[in-house]
Write a protein that holds these residues in place. Sequence first.
Motif, PDB file in Angstrom:
ATOM      1  N   PHE A  67     -22.277 -21.317 -17.130  1.00  0.00           N
ATOM      2  CA  PHE A  67     -22.389 -22.441 -18.052  1.00  0.00           C
ATOM      3  C   PHE A  67     -22.881 -23.661 -17.281  1.00  0.00           C
ATOM      4  N   LYS A  68     -24.034 -24.197 -17.701  1.00  0.00           N
ATOM      5  CA  LYS A  68     -24.576 -25.399 -17.072  1.00  0.00           C
ATOM      6  C   LYS A  68     -24.736 -26.462 -18.146  1.00  0.00           C
ATOM      7  N   LYS A  69     -23.777 -27.382 -18.165  1.00  0.00           N
ATOM      8  CA  LYS A  69     -23.775 -28.398 -19.218  1.00  0.00           C
ATOM      9  C   LYS A  69     -25.007 -29.289 -19.137  1.00  0.00           C
ATOM     10  N   SER A  70     -25.416 -29.637 -17.927  1.00  0.00           N
ATOM     11  CA  SER A  70     -26.553 -30.549 -17.763  1.00  0.00           C
ATOM     12  C   SER A  70     -27.846 -29.930 -18.277  1.00  0.00           C
ATOM     13  N   GLU A  71     -27.919 -28.615 -18.250  1.00  0.00           N
ATOM     14  CA  GLU A  71     -29.118 -27.919 -18.719  1.00  0.00           C
ATOM     15  C   GLU A  71     -28.893 -27.294 -20.098  1.00  0.00           C
ATOM     16  N   THR A  72     -27.717 -27.442 -20.648  1.00  0.00           N
ATOM     17  CA  THR A  72     -27.304 -26.788 -21.921  1.00  0.00           C
ATOM     18  C   THR A  72     -27.740 -25.328 -21.932  1.00  0.00           C
ATOM     19  N   SER A  73     -27.403 -24.639 -20.849  1.00  0.00           N
ATOM     20  CA  SER A  73     -27.801 -23.242 -20.732  1.00  0.00           C
ATOM     21  C   SER A  73     -26.591 -22.357 -20.458  1.00  0.00           C
ATOM     22  N   PHE A  74     -26.763 -21.090 -20.791  1.00  0.00           N
ATOM     23  CA  PHE A  74     -25.726 -20.081 -20.552  1.00  0.00           C
ATOM     24  C   PHE A  74     -26.446 -18.755 -20.339  1.00  0.00           C
ATOM     25  N   HIS A  75     -27.191 -18.665 -19.264  1.00  0.00           N
ATOM     26  CA  HIS A  75     -28.017 -17.486 -18.983  1.00  0.00           C
ATOM     27  C   HIS A  75     -27.165 -16.310 -18.510  1.00  0.00           C
ATOM     28  N   LEU A  76     -27.545 -15.123 -18.932  1.00  0.00           N
ATOM     29  CA  LEU A  76     -26.838 -13.880 -18.588  1.00  0.00           C
ATOM     30  C   LEU A  76     -27.580 -13.177 -17.454  1.00  0.00           C
ATOM     31  N   THR A  77     -26.850 -12.744 -16.446  1.00  0.00           N
ATOM     32  CA  THR A  77     -27.477 -12.069 -15.313  1.00  0.00           C
ATOM     33  C   THR A  77     -26.707 -10.819 -14.924  1.00  0.00           C
ATOM     34  N   LYS A  78     -27.431  -9.943 -14.233  1.00  0.00           N
ATOM     35  CA  LYS A  78     -26.827  -8.756 -13.632  1.00  0.00           C
ATOM     36  C   LYS A  78     -27.657  -8.411 -12.412  1.00  0.00           C
ATOM     37  N   PRO A  79     -27.029  -8.134 -11.275  1.00  0.00           N
ATOM     38  CA  PRO A  79     -27.795  -7.923 -10.043  1.00  0.00           C
ATOM     39  C   PRO A  79     -28.693  -6.687 -10.082  1.00  0.00           C
ATOM     40  N   SER A  80     -28.239  -5.639 -10.779  1.00  0.00           N
ATOM     41  CA  SER A  80     -28.973  -4.382 -10.729  1.00  0.00           C
ATOM     42  C   SER A  80     -28.880  -3.696 -12.087  1.00  0.00           C
ATOM     43  N   ALA A  81     -30.017  -3.542 -12.740  1.00  0.00           N
ATOM     44  CA  ALA A  81     -30.029  -2.946 -14.072  1.00  0.00           C
ATOM     45  C   ALA A  81     -29.810  -1.447 -14.023  1.00  0.00           C
ATOM     46  N   HIS A  82     -29.128  -0.965 -15.055  1.00  0.00           N
ATOM     47  CA  HIS A  82     -28.911   0.467 -15.224  1.00  0.00           C
ATOM     48  C   HIS A  82     -29.538   0.881 -16.537  1.00  0.00           C
ATOM     49  N   MET A  83     -29.937   2.137 -16.609  1.00  0.00           N
ATOM     50  CA  MET A  83     -30.573   2.616 -17.845  1.00  0.00           C
ATOM     51  C   MET A  83     -29.690   2.371 -19.066  1.00  0.00           C
ATOM     52  N   SER A  84     -28.378   2.490 -18.872  1.00  0.00           N
ATOM     53  CA  SER A  84     -27.454   2.311 -20.002  1.00  0.00           C
ATOM     54  C   SER A  84     -27.364   0.858 -20.473  1.00  0.00           C
ATOM     55  N   ASP A  85     -27.970  -0.070 -19.750  1.00  0.00           N
ATOM     56  CA  ASP A  85     -27.961  -1.476 -20.170  1.00  0.00           C
ATOM     57  C   ASP A  85     -28.985  -1.763 -21.264  1.00  0.00           C
ATOM     58  N   ALA A  86     -29.872  -0.828 -21.505  1.00  0.00           N
ATOM     59  CA  ALA A  86     -30.892  -1.032 -22.537  1.00  0.00           C
ATOM     60  C   ALA A  86     -30.217  -1.206 -23.898  1.00  0.00           C
ATOM     61  N   ALA A  87     -30.434  -2.376 -24.496  1.00  0.00           N
ATOM     62  CA  ALA A  87     -29.744  -2.724 -25.740  1.00  0.00           C
ATOM     63  C   ALA A  87     -30.256  -4.081 -26.202  1.00  0.00           C
ATOM     64  N   GLU A  88     -29.689  -4.554 -27.310  1.00  0.00           N
ATOM     65  CA  GLU A  88     -29.976  -5.898 -27.810  1.00  0.00           C
ATOM     66  C   GLU A  88     -28.831  -6.814 -27.387  1.00  0.00           C
ATOM     67  N   TYR A  89     -29.175  -7.997 -26.909  1.00  0.00           N
ATOM     68  CA  TYR A  89     -28.170  -8.939 -26.417  1.00  0.00           C
ATOM     69  C   TYR A  89     -28.240 -10.230 -27.216  1.00  0.00           C
ATOM     70  N   PHE A  90     -27.072 -10.717 -27.613  1.00  0.00           N
ATOM     71  CA  PHE A  90     -26.995 -11.925 -28.429  1.00  0.00           C
ATOM     72  C   PHE A  90     -26.155 -12.988 -27.733  1.00  0.00           C
ATOM     73  N   CYS A  91     -26.696 -14.185 -27.682  1.00  0.00           N
ATOM     74  CA  CYS A  91     -25.971 -15.356 -27.204  1.00  0.00           C
ATOM     75  C   CYS A  91     -25.377 -16.060 -28.428  1.00  0.00           C
ATOM     76  N   VAL A  92     -24.137 -16.519 -28.309  1.00  0.00           N
ATOM     77  CA  VAL A  92     -23.429 -17.087 -29.457  1.00  0.00           C
ATOM     78  C   VAL A  92     -22.750 -18.385 -29.044  1.00  0.00           C
ATOM     79  N   VAL A  93     -22.842 -19.393 -29.897  1.00  0.00           N
ATOM     80  CA  VAL A  93     -22.137 -20.649 -29.666  1.00  0.00           C
ATOM     81  C   VAL A  93     -21.157 -20.875 -30.815  1.00  0.00           C
ATOM     82  N   SER A  94     -19.990 -21.377 -30.452  1.00  0.00           N
ATOM     83  CA  SER A  94     -18.970 -21.713 -31.441  1.00  0.00           C
ATOM     84  C   SER A  94     -18.349 -23.018 -30.997  1.00  0.00           C
ATOM     85  N   ALA A  95     -18.376 -24.008 -31.858  1.00  0.00           N
ATOM     86  CA  ALA A  95     -17.934 -25.322 -31.412  1.00  0.00           C
ATOM     87  C   ALA A  95     -17.251 -26.074 -32.533  1.00  0.00           C
ATOM     88  N   GLY A  96     -16.343 -26.900 -32.139  1.00  0.00           N
ATOM     89  CA  GLY A  96     -15.657 -27.768 -33.090  1.00  0.00           C
ATOM     90  C   GLY A  96     -14.796 -28.732 -32.324  1.00  0.00           C
TER      91      GLY A  96
END
Lengths: 117, 121
Positions: A67-96
Motif C-alpha cells: 500500500f502506497k498512499k502517496s501513489e494511491t497504489s496497491f500493486h500485486l506482486t509475486k517473485p516467481s510465477a507458477h502455471m497454476s497462477d493463471a487466472a483473473e485478478y481483481f483489485c477491490v477498494v472498500s472505504a468509509g
Amino acid sequence: AQSVTQLDSHVSVSEGTPVLLRCNYSSSYSPSLFWYVQHPNKGLQLLLKYTSAATLVKGINGFEAEFKKSETSFHLTKPSAHMSDAAEYFCVVSAGGISGGSYIPTFGRGTSLIVHP
Amino acid sequence: GAGVSQTPSNKVTEKGKYVELRCDPISGHTALYWYRQSLGQGPEFLIYFQGTGAADDSGLPNDRFFAVRPEGSVSTLKIQRTERGDSAVYLCASSLTRTSGIPSRYGDEQFFGPGTRLTVL
C-alpha cells in the motif's frame, strides 16, 4: 466516492519470472484494499487485504502487495510465477468513515494473468 | 466447513420471464452481498443485507430487481420481466460482520459463492 483502476487488462509472463499486477485507487476515506483471484468456473478467493496495519501485505500462494498512499497504489506482486497462477485478478477498494462512505466494495475490471511454460 | 452456495449454477430463461436465484451464506455470517458480473467486467454491487434488512440496495439497476433475506440466512434475488441485458453471472458473498468507522482488522473480508450464470434468450 471511490474507484479502482487496474492498469492492465492482460499480463503475460513466463513460468518462474516475476509477476506485477497494477492497481490504483481513489477514495475520500481511509480505504481497505483487497486482491481477489478468480479461476475459471470457480468462486472469487481472497488473496490478501490491507486494513491500515502494515503497508506490505503478504497473502496466500506467495503473493504480496504494498500500500502506497502517496501513489494511491496497491500493486500485486509475486517473485516467481507458477502455471497454476493463471487466472483473473481483481483489485477491490472498500472505504468509509465516521463522516460518510458506505463500505460497499468497488471492484476493478480485472487483470487476466497468462503464464507461459 | 461449508462455503457459500448458490443455486442453480446455470439458469436459462426467456425474455419476459421471472427468475429466482438463491444464496446460502456461511453459517453465522450476518452480512450478505449480491453482485452481478458481466463478461470481461469486475463484479458490480447490487444489494447488501445486514441480518434480515437490506442495508443498501443502491446497486439494484431498476425495480425489476428485488432481493429478500427473511430469516437472516438464505437470500433470494428475484428478477421480474427478464431482459436479454440481464444475462450475467450473479454472485453472492457473505462476511462475518460489517465494519464501521475506522477499518478494522477484519476488513470486510467476503467469501464468495460460485455464482449463478443467467442467460436470457
